[in-house]
Design an enzyme around this catalytic site. Structure first.
Site, mmCIF file in Angstrom:
data_model
loop_
_atom_site.group_PDB
_atom_site.id
_atom_site.type_symbol
_atom_site.label_atom_id
_atom_site.label_comp_id
_atom_site.label_asym_id
_atom_site.label_seq_id
_atom_site.Cartn_x
_atom_site.Cartn_y
_atom_site.Cartn_z
ATOM 1 C CG HIS B 119 -1.876 1.057 1.391
ATOM 2 N ND1 HIS B 119 -1.550 2.355 1.746
ATOM 3 C CD2 HIS B 119 -3.211 1.047 1.230
ATOM 4 C CE1 HIS B 119 -2.654 3.086 1.794
ATOM 5 N NE2 HIS B 119 -3.677 2.318 1.479
ATOM 6 C CG ASP B 197 0.616 -1.946 5.924
ATOM 7 O OD1 ASP B 197 -0.243 -1.985 6.834
ATOM 8 O OD2 ASP B 197 0.381 -1.478 4.788
ATOM 9 C CD GLN B 200 -6.620 -4.119 4.346
ATOM 10 O OE1 GLN B 200 -7.505 -4.931 4.615
ATOM 11 N NE2 GLN B 200 -6.892 -2.886 3.992
ATOM 12 C CE LYS B 223 -7.077 0.166 6.140
ATOM 13 N NZ LYS B 223 -7.978 0.596 5.061
ATOM 14 C CB CYS B 362 -3.685 3.455 -1.688
ATOM 15 S SG CYS B 362 -4.910 4.750 -1.510
#
Lengths: 149, 407
Positions: B119, B197, B200, B223, B362
């Site tokens: 991302h 990251d 997610q 999220k 993104c």
């Protein structure tokens, strides 16, 4: 219920059908003047950062007349059809008239004035879908940029 | 039989819109009443500035803020909750590391490694850090099914590598990266700092930071059923303590002299200004909601829906599904339909009450490698059920019919 949550807040199944009418889809499937122009006097690219699409518009201006207008690039059906109709509508026009037409398309999208020449009428279907205005605008923004150079 | 893991009645927006099929949870999740109530309760019963007031109400706000941090630390497997820094989200967490650690430790001649799966939040900060410092940015390419190519990672990582940025789960195609293998490769070849990251991953998989052998992990609250504007950077204490502050102001200082300062201890050194305590409390409520569901059950539920959706869309003509096999993906279905642009798809699906994401997500470096400007993405979460899958497929068929009309 669902209609109230549609992206424009006023879009409906009927307005979607109006947007994806045969006239617009015909331009999408077989766009006019989608080609490179070797003898272009000016060109500009406009990108839609939301989706990554981009349209390149090429013009050949002789004196004050747009003697040729074409486009390349990738876009959704709205952007492609808008570019196709734009090339038809602006070829043979003066620079001032082409810019005025771009401004008229903008007024139509924002709801200020719905009048459009017959050749651009299918673009009216985009007006209720605010989320798609940028798609319809892309080629016109590129045209105005090309004509300003 | 249709069932969601979490009842739609727990989510005010979904309860109020029974015909809505929200399949954009990878962008942001809906919020349960428990989260909304926790935020409201904070403002109604505990609203004061944490750390500053010499009165009971401020002490209550301080306790709630600290308890929220402890709850979140427990959820992501961090024993030392002082190593959980509140940020605005993943993006700010990555910028914190790039600014504070990066500018202190990276110089010309060094290499920074990212993957093509990232991302922009875990790509652009490192790209810009390389440009600012003169370091070289190296990009690890992907397999044919958009998973990180571990062989290439072996080739790229070396003693010159100062930092490796890697996603835990891809937002664009849902690929769950082979993180343990990647970390093993990186550790064997370099002394690089590893930044992950987790935006997610934390909402969808059990995550235990202390077991990952990484240096930084970032995620966003919105999220995982929490509010927008709150997220976390988790870091190893030894590294966080050496890092200079990211921003300067109130609360992050120990003592301000006329011409220099000393800094507060972790985590406050990285939390300048009045903290976003209400949203931290809301995020803690979201975490408790997910803990009650059980993250193993969350994963199993998403996988079940994804398997059904994948089978259904693959039966349609002209569909391309991106990413690895279903078992190696989180609840994300990223796809293209031949001759129908993703934005056209999204508009038509919206008319059927189906909310999907259409765009580059993104993740433009990944889109370039896929050879597309955009994909359509349906993503599932705890409140999703089989009716959402059915509505998606019905709307896709309708979209294909519109674009298949004969001239």
């Amino acid at each position: 219920m669902t209609e109230s949550l549609a992206m424009s807040g006023k879009a409906s199944a009927a307005s979607m059908a109006a947007m994806y009418q045969d006239a617009l889809l015909a331009h999408h499937r077989a766009p006019h003047n989608r080609r490179e122009m070797g003898d272009a006097t000016a060109s500009a690219v406009h990108k839609n950062p939301v989706c990554g699409d981009e349209i390149r518009v090429m013009v050949r201006v002789d004196g004050d007349e747009l003697v040729d207008v074409s486009f390349t690039g990738r876009g959704c059906s709205i952007a492609t059809a808008s570019a196709s109709m734009m090339t038809d509508a602006t070829v043979g026009q003066s620079v001032g008239d082409a810019v005025a037409l771009a401004e008229q398309v903008e007024r139509m999208l924002t709801g200020a004035d719905g009048a459009l020449p017959d050749g651009l009428a299918p673009l009216r279907g985009v007006a209720p879908f605010a989320g798609r205005h940028g798609c319809a605008r892309m080629p016109w923004q590129a045209l105005r940029e090309a004509l300003s150079t | 039989m249709r069932h969601s893991l979490a009842p739609r009645s727990d989510f005010p927006l979904l309860a109020a819109t029974p015909g809505l099929h929200y399949l954009d949870s990878a962008a942001t999740s809906q919020k349960p009443a428990a989260v909304l109530n926790a935020i409201r309760d904070f403002y109604e019963t505990a609203n004061a500035n944490p750390h500053r007031g010499a009165y009971a109400l401020s002490a209550k706000a301080t306790d709630l803020y600290h308890d929220a941090r402890a709850t979140i630390a427990r959820f992501v497997g961090v024993a030392d909750s002082d190593c959980v820094v509140f940020t605005r989200g993943t993006t700010e967490a990555m910028n914190l590391v790039a600014s504070s650690w990066g500018r202190t430790n990276v110089q010309a001649g060094d290499e920074i490694v990212v993957t093509a799966l990232e991302h922009h939040a875990n790509f652009v900060p490192w790209q810009q850090l390389a440009l600012q410092t003169g370091a070289t940015l190296r990009i690890v390419e992907l397999t044919a099914h958009q998973s990180i190519d571990l062989d290439q990672l072996r080739d790229v990582v070396s003693t010159r590598t100062k930092l490796v940025a890697i996603t835990h789960v891809s937002n664009a195609v849902g690929a769950i990266t082979p993180l343990a293998e990647a970390v093993h490769i990186i550790r064997a070849r370099s002394a690089a700092v590893i930044v992950v990251d987790g935006a997610q991953a934390v909402p969808h998989l059990p995550v235990a930071f202390d077991t990952l052998d990484i240096d930084f992990y970032a995620f966003s609250g919105h999220k995982l059923l929490g509010p927008m504007g709150i997220g976390c950077l988790v870091g190893r204490r030894a590294i966080l303590e050496k890092m200079p502050p990211y921003q300067f102001g109130g609360d992050m200082i120990e003592w301000v002299h006329d011409f220099d300062c000393t800094w507060n201890v972790l985590p406050h050194k990285f939390e300048a200004g009045t903290p976003n305590a209400a949203d931290a409390v809301g995020l803690a409520a979201a975490v408790r909601y997910l803990e009650a569901l059980g993250m193993d059950q969350v994963r199993a539920h998403e996988l079940s829906l994804l398997e059904k959706a994948e089978a259904a869309v693959r039966a349609l003509p002209g569909l391309t599904v991106y990413g690895p096999a279903v078992a190696q993906r989180s609840g994300v279905l990223s796809f293209s339909v031949a001759d129908v642009h993703p934005h056209d798809l999204a508009t038509i699906l919206d008319q059927h009450g189906v909310c999907i994401r259409a765009g580059h997500h993104c993740a433009q470096p990944l889109m370039r490698r896929l050879g597309v400007s955009a994909t359509a993405r349906a993503s599932f979460y705890v409140y999703s059920d089989e009716s959402d899958v059915e509505a998606l497929v019905t709307a896709l068929v309708a979209a294909q019919q519109i674009f298949a009309a004969v001239d």
